[in-house]
Design an enzyme around this catalytic site. Sequence first.
Site: not given
Ligand code: AMP
Length: 282
Positions: A32, A37, A61, A153, A184, A187
């Site tokens: 998503y 990302h 998780q 994390q 961003m 969710r």
């Molecule tokens: P997720 O798909 O939410 O598990 O996120 C995948 C990766 O993207 C993780 O390393 C998150 O920390 C990073 N991430 C998610 N949101 C952001 C954001 N707003 N800014 C920078 N990195 C992000």
Amino acid sequence: MQIVSTIKEMCSISEGVRTAGQIIALVPTMGYFHEGHLSLMREGRRRGDVLVVSLFINPAQFGEDEDYASYPRDFSKDKNIAEGIGVDILFVPTVEEMYPEGYQSFVEVETVTKPMEGQFRPTHFRGVTTVVAKLFNIVRPHSAIFGEKDFQQLVVIRRMVEDLNMGVEIIGMPIVRERDGLAMSSRNTYLTFEQRKAALNLNRSLQKASQFFRSGERNPKRIIEAAKEVIEREQDVTIEYVEVRDAKTLEEIEIIREEAVIALAMKVGKVRLIDNLVFRDP
Ligand code: AMP
């Protein structure tokens, strides 16, 4: 862009790439895609000859009462976005592929997983470290890129990589925000119009904390109090935690001397949001 869904195929590609002396960069995600990302992917594109993005919504998780079933998914959109960025391999294993019948091995990092997120999501990091360790074994990247959005994390993964001698370079990238300051997150799509407005208080409270820090305040308690006061101005918002800790170890601190982070989690209605800011001396 190649789409790979089996571990066997992914392993054999990695083996070939490594044998050819090429560098592999990995960006682990749950899909998503948004600009957060994409900034990780662009960094991966710069660092790797071969850029692998994994897209796997990892059930391990999520807690029992959490949003695994309803987590937002849009594979065809994600596929197009990844292709546009120049991803070489989109690795999309199924749950059965990653956790086949009889699966029983988990990776646990201890102290640093206990506070903050760990208090409210006690099984979360065990799921994260397990899946990231598996992805590292399958993809065998030279570097892996994570966002500072999930600050704890990032600290946990650095600890795991060092403790278990994984030999992967871990890169942290700054938080990408919407124009109005909201960090961003996949969710964010759960938020109603009103809730989204209330959610802005998260970043506002961090800005208030940052302002305090810049004006010379070094006492975590006073900074936390100021941040909480901003959040509590909104109704329909419940604070889970607001903490100031050492940015490298996440240990509690009496006074800010080294680099520190203010991290917080709150619920707007049923939607859980996290955010953070690192205090860096000018
Ligand atoms: P997720 O798909 O939410 O598990 O996120 C995948 C990766 O993207 C993780 O390393 C998150 O920390 C990073 N991430 C998610 N949101 C952001 C954001 N707003 N800014 C920078 N990195 C992000």
